[in-house]
Design a protein around this motif. Sequence first.
Motif, PDB file in Angstrom:
ATOM      1  N   GLY A 250       0.823  -1.202   0.000  1.00 22.40           N
ATOM      2  CA  GLY A 250       0.000   0.000   0.000  1.00 22.40           C
ATOM      3  C   GLY A 250       0.846   1.235   0.000  1.00 22.40           C
ATOM      4  O   GLY A 250       2.063   1.181  -0.133  1.00 22.40           O
ATOM      5  N   ALA A 251       0.191   2.374   0.171  1.00 30.01           N
ATOM      6  CA  ALA A 251       0.886   3.653   0.091  1.00 30.01           C
ATOM      7  C   ALA A 251       1.772   3.858   1.314  1.00 30.01           C
ATOM      8  O   ALA A 251       1.641   3.208   2.341  1.00 30.01           O
ATOM      9  CB  ALA A 251      -0.137   4.787  -0.008  1.00 30.01           C
ATOM     10  N   GLN A 252       2.668   4.804   1.187  1.00 30.84           N
ATOM     11  CA  GLN A 252       3.648   5.082   2.231  1.00 30.84           C
ATOM     12  C   GLN A 252       2.994   5.695   3.458  1.00 30.84           C
ATOM     13  O   GLN A 252       2.067   6.491   3.366  1.00 30.84           O
ATOM     14  CB  GLN A 252       4.710   6.033   1.677  1.00 30.84           C
ATOM     15  N   LEU A 253       3.450   5.290   4.645  1.00 32.03           N
ATOM     16  CA  LEU A 253       2.998   5.862   5.914  1.00 32.03           C
ATOM     17  C   LEU A 253       4.142   6.656   6.522  1.00 32.03           C
ATOM     18  O   LEU A 253       5.223   6.122   6.752  1.00 32.03           O
ATOM     19  CB  LEU A 253       2.557   4.754   6.877  1.00 32.03           C
ATOM     20  N   ILE A 254       3.902   7.933   6.785  1.00 33.91           N
ATOM     21  CA  ILE A 254       4.923   8.816   7.352  1.00 33.91           C
ATOM     22  C   ILE A 254       4.423   9.329   8.697  1.00 33.91           C
ATOM     23  O   ILE A 254       3.266   9.743   8.820  1.00 33.91           O
ATOM     24  CB  ILE A 254       5.218   9.994   6.409  1.00 33.91           C
ATOM     25  N   ARG A 255       5.297   9.321   9.684  1.00 33.94           N
ATOM     26  CA  ARG A 255       4.947   9.874  11.000  1.00 33.94           C
ATOM     27  C   ARG A 255       5.627  11.227  11.138  1.00 33.94           C
ATOM     28  O   ARG A 255       6.833  11.339  10.930  1.00 33.94           O
ATOM     29  CB  ARG A 255       5.400   8.923  12.119  1.00 33.94           C
TER      30      ARG A 255
ATOM     31  N   LEU B 198      -3.581  12.110   9.328  1.00 36.56           N
ATOM     32  CA  LEU B 198      -4.473  11.491  10.308  1.00 36.56           C
ATOM     33  C   LEU B 198      -3.991  11.693  11.735  1.00 36.56           C
ATOM     34  O   LEU B 198      -2.783  11.716  11.995  1.00 36.56           O
ATOM     35  CB  LEU B 198      -4.569   9.981  10.057  1.00 36.56           C
ATOM     36  N   HIS B 199      -4.947  11.785  12.650  1.00 33.30           N
ATOM     37  CA  HIS B 199      -4.582  11.760  14.072  1.00 33.30           C
ATOM     38  C   HIS B 199      -5.767  11.333  14.904  1.00 33.30           C
ATOM     39  O   HIS B 199      -6.933  11.445  14.496  1.00 33.30           O
ATOM     40  CB  HIS B 199      -4.082  13.141  14.539  1.00 33.30           C
ATOM     41  N   CYS B 200      -5.478  10.823  16.095  1.00 30.37           N
ATOM     42  CA  CYS B 200      -6.498  10.570  17.114  1.00 30.37           C
ATOM     43  C   CYS B 200      -6.065  11.316  18.377  1.00 30.37           C
ATOM     44  O   CYS B 200      -5.468  12.389  18.268  1.00 30.37           O
ATOM     45  CB  CYS B 200      -6.696   9.070  17.342  1.00 30.37           C
ATOM     46  N   TRP B 201      -6.334  10.780  19.559  1.00 30.25           N
ATOM     47  CA  TRP B 201      -6.007  11.526  20.779  1.00 30.25           C
ATOM     48  C   TRP B 201      -4.510  11.493  21.080  1.00 30.25           C
ATOM     49  O   TRP B 201      -3.882  12.527  21.292  1.00 30.25           O
ATOM     50  CB  TRP B 201      -6.808  10.965  21.954  1.00 30.25           C
ATOM     51  N   ARG B 202      -3.904  10.306  21.045  1.00 35.83           N
ATOM     52  CA  ARG B 202      -2.481  10.203  21.370  1.00 35.83           C
ATOM     53  C   ARG B 202      -1.659   9.586  20.242  1.00 35.83           C
ATOM     54  O   ARG B 202      -0.518   9.205  20.440  1.00 35.83           O
ATOM     55  CB  ARG B 202      -2.298   9.373  22.646  1.00 35.83           C
ATOM     56  N   GLY B 203      -2.244   9.476  19.055  1.00 36.29           N
ATOM     57  CA  GLY B 203      -1.509   8.864  17.950  1.00 36.29           C
ATOM     58  C   GLY B 203      -1.415   7.360  18.094  1.00 36.29           C
ATOM     59  O   GLY B 203      -0.432   6.745  17.677  1.00 36.29           O
ATOM     60  N   GLY B 204      -2.450   6.745  18.677  1.00 32.63           N
ATOM     61  CA  GLY B 204      -2.415   5.320  18.967  1.00 32.63           C
ATOM     62  C   GLY B 204      -3.267   4.486  18.039  1.00 32.63           C
ATOM     63  O   GLY B 204      -3.247   4.647  16.815  1.00 32.63           O
ATOM     64  N   MET B 205      -4.056   3.590  18.632  1.00 30.20           N
ATOM     65  CA  MET B 205      -4.707   2.538  17.871  1.00 30.20           C
ATOM     66  C   MET B 205      -5.730   3.047  16.872  1.00 30.20           C
ATOM     67  O   MET B 205      -5.851   2.509  15.760  1.00 30.20           O
ATOM     68  CB  MET B 205      -5.374   1.558  18.838  1.00 30.20           C
ATOM     69  N   ARG B 206      -6.479   4.083  17.215  1.00 33.72           N
ATOM     70  CA  ARG B 206      -7.515   4.544  16.286  1.00 33.72           C
ATOM     71  C   ARG B 206      -6.911   5.092  14.994  1.00 33.72           C
ATOM     72  O   ARG B 206      -7.346   4.744  13.891  1.00 33.72           O
ATOM     73  CB  ARG B 206      -8.403   5.594  16.963  1.00 33.72           C
ATOM     74  N   SER B 207      -5.935   5.967  15.122  1.00 35.29           N
ATOM     75  CA  SER B 207      -5.329   6.529  13.911  1.00 35.29           C
ATOM     76  C   SER B 207      -4.533   5.466  13.158  1.00 35.29           C
ATOM     77  O   SER B 207      -4.521   5.446  11.914  1.00 35.29           O
ATOM     78  CB  SER B 207      -4.431   7.716  14.251  1.00 35.29           C
ATOM     79  N   GLU B 208      -3.888   4.554  13.876  1.00 34.94           N
ATOM     80  CA  GLU B 208      -3.156   3.469  13.223  1.00 34.94           C
ATOM     81  C   GLU B 208      -4.111   2.596  12.404  1.00 34.94           C
ATOM     82  O   GLU B 208      -3.786   2.172  11.284  1.00 34.94           O
ATOM     83  CB  GLU B 208      -2.440   2.608  14.269  1.00 34.94           C
ATOM     84  N   SER B 209      -5.290   2.332  12.956  1.00 33.84           N
ATOM     85  CA  SER B 209      -6.262   1.480  12.266  1.00 33.84           C
ATOM     86  C   SER B 209      -6.780   2.140  10.990  1.00 33.84           C
ATOM     87  O   SER B 209      -6.881   1.496   9.934  1.00 33.84           O
ATOM     88  CB  SER B 209      -7.434   1.169  13.206  1.00 33.84           C
ATOM     89  N   VAL B 210      -7.095   3.432  11.073  1.00 34.52           N
ATOM     90  CA  VAL B 210      -7.591   4.136   9.889  1.00 34.52           C
ATOM     91  C   VAL B 210      -6.475   4.304   8.872  1.00 34.52           C
ATOM     92  O   VAL B 210      -6.692   4.238   7.655  1.00 34.52           O
ATOM     93  CB  VAL B 210      -8.205   5.495  10.287  1.00 34.52           C
ATOM     94  N   ALA B 211      -5.244   4.492   9.350  1.00 36.26           N
ATOM     95  CA  ALA B 211      -4.109   4.589   8.440  1.00 36.26           C
ATOM     96  C   ALA B 211      -3.928   3.270   7.676  1.00 36.26           C
ATOM     97  O   ALA B 211      -3.627   3.266   6.478  1.00 36.26           O
ATOM     98  CB  ALA B 211      -2.842   4.938   9.207  1.00 36.26           C
ATOM     99  N   TRP B 212      -4.085   2.166   8.375  1.00 39.70           N
ATOM    100  CA  TRP B 212      -4.006   0.856   7.708  1.00 39.70           C
ATOM    101  C   TRP B 212      -5.033   0.757   6.594  1.00 39.70           C
ATOM    102  O   TRP B 212      -4.729   0.328   5.476  1.00 39.70           O
ATOM    103  CB  TRP B 212      -4.224  -0.252   8.736  1.00 39.70           C
ATOM    104  N   LEU B 213      -6.276   1.157   6.889  1.00 44.45           N
ATOM    105  CA  LEU B 213      -7.328   1.095   5.880  1.00 44.45           C
ATOM    106  C   LEU B 213      -6.991   1.981   4.685  1.00 44.45           C
ATOM    107  O   LEU B 213      -7.157   1.582   3.523  1.00 44.45           O
ATOM    108  CB  LEU B 213      -8.662   1.532   6.505  1.00 44.45           C
ATOM    109  N   ALA B 214      -6.504   3.198   4.951  1.00 47.44           N
ATOM    110  CA  ALA B 214      -6.150   4.120   3.862  1.00 47.44           C
ATOM    111  C   ALA B 214      -5.067   3.526   2.975  1.00 47.44           C
ATOM    112  O   ALA B 214      -5.107   3.644   1.740  1.00 47.44           O
ATOM    113  CB  ALA B 214      -5.698   5.458   4.443  1.00 47.44           C
ATOM    114  N   ARG B 215      -4.112   2.865   3.578  1.00 44.93           N
ATOM    115  CA  ARG B 215      -3.012   2.291   2.803  1.00 44.93           C
ATOM    116  C   ARG B 215      -3.483   1.136   1.930  1.00 44.93           C
ATOM    117  O   ARG B 215      -2.929   0.904   0.843  1.00 44.93           O
ATOM    118  CB  ARG B 215      -1.905   1.849   3.747  1.00 44.93           C
ATOM    119  N   GLN B 216      -4.498   0.397   2.375  1.00 45.81           N
ATOM    120  CA  GLN B 216      -5.049  -0.665   1.529  1.00 45.81           C
ATOM    121  C   GLN B 216      -5.720  -0.095   0.290  1.00 45.81           C
ATOM    122  O   GLN B 216      -5.860  -0.776  -0.733  1.00 45.81           O
ATOM    123  CB  GLN B 216      -6.050  -1.513   2.316  1.00 45.81           C
ATOM    124  N   LEU B 217      -6.105   1.177   0.389  1.00 38.46           N
ATOM    125  CA  LEU B 217      -6.731   1.865  -0.747  1.00 38.46           C
ATOM    126  C   LEU B 217      -5.704   2.667  -1.542  1.00 38.46           C
ATOM    127  O   LEU B 217      -6.068   3.497  -2.376  1.00 38.46           O
ATOM    128  CB  LEU B 217      -7.841   2.797  -0.228  1.00 38.46           C
TER     129      LEU B 217
END
Length: 358
Positions: free
Chosen positions: A4-9, A98-117
């Motif tokens: 999938g697409a690149q993920l940058i922090r 993307l972001h959530c409250w602390r940069g944890g599971m919620r944003s990681e999960s949505v980032a995963w979905l975005a990368r599959q697209l």
Amino acid sequence: MIDGAQLIREPIERFLQPCGPVVDVRAPAEYAQGHIPGAHNLPLFSDEQRAAVGTTYKQEGRQAAVQLGLELVGPRLGELGGRLKALAKQSPGQPLRLHCWRGGMRSESVAWLARQLDLEVNLLVGGYKAFRRWVLNSFETPWPIHLLGGRTGCGKTDLLLALAGQGGAVIDLEGLAHHRGSSFGSLGMPPQPSSEHYENRIAMALHQLQGAGQIWLEAESAQVGRCRIPAGLWKQMQQAPLLEIRRPLAERVQQLVAVYGVQDQHALKEATERIARRLGPQRTATALEAIAQQQWGKAALQMLDYYDRCYDHELERHGQHGGHRLLGHHDLEGLSAETAAKQLINSGAIRAQGRSAA
């Protein structure tokens, strides 16, 4: 290894550079309390679902909470993916941020979905919590604050907006608060943001004016409606140089009639009654009678009599201008806000961005 697409922090300083839509995946109530200005809310969980996942985590542990989260989100994956693609189309070639409250599971999960697209994604390190630290720290940074003062009805807000239109560095504290700063200040305005989000809006406005030689604000009370000016900024405002503008009484009455004469008559009556104790019985009765008869000028005169007394009292209580260095008085009689702004810039009283310091 995920294709999938690149993920940058990214740290907050880079994350705030304008390059693609900001997507806040926190619950609606979290977003409503405060968010990065301009961010789109794409909640992974509803408010109720977030509460349920949190309770499960506390009572049964992380694995049970993750399982519940998967069950809640699973049926919505198609919808979430569609919204991510729609947001990405708003800024072709730019990453989703993307972001959530602390940069944890919620944003990681949505980032995963975005990368599959095959959508490029940047994650905010530390999430919204890191943004809030940046906001509060920004008010402790020294800024070249200058204040525009003057009696009620002088058209200070109109002048500030005109100055911004002609190259001045301006922050409209009342506009950001959706309130004009008096008992009548909420009339005709959108609902006010929370004080937290008000801080966010001011911090971003300051960020966009970095490098300006002067940043002009209206001289305000510490609170604008229910929104409190951040303590660090308020402290700087108390020591900032002040330029006072003046207009004759007739023009000030005309200004108030233009702003408030179009407002709901019942709302005007209620706003007057809220300050009845400070107005006094005679001025209150005269003002209410004038409002009932739609004699807006007469009603405005009662208010100006009260607010002018308050203005004079503040000057006397704090010395002529408190801790401010007075930059001068400017009489704007007969001038439109645009003409007045041009004169103030041309005279050097106010510096437009890009001009060298005196």
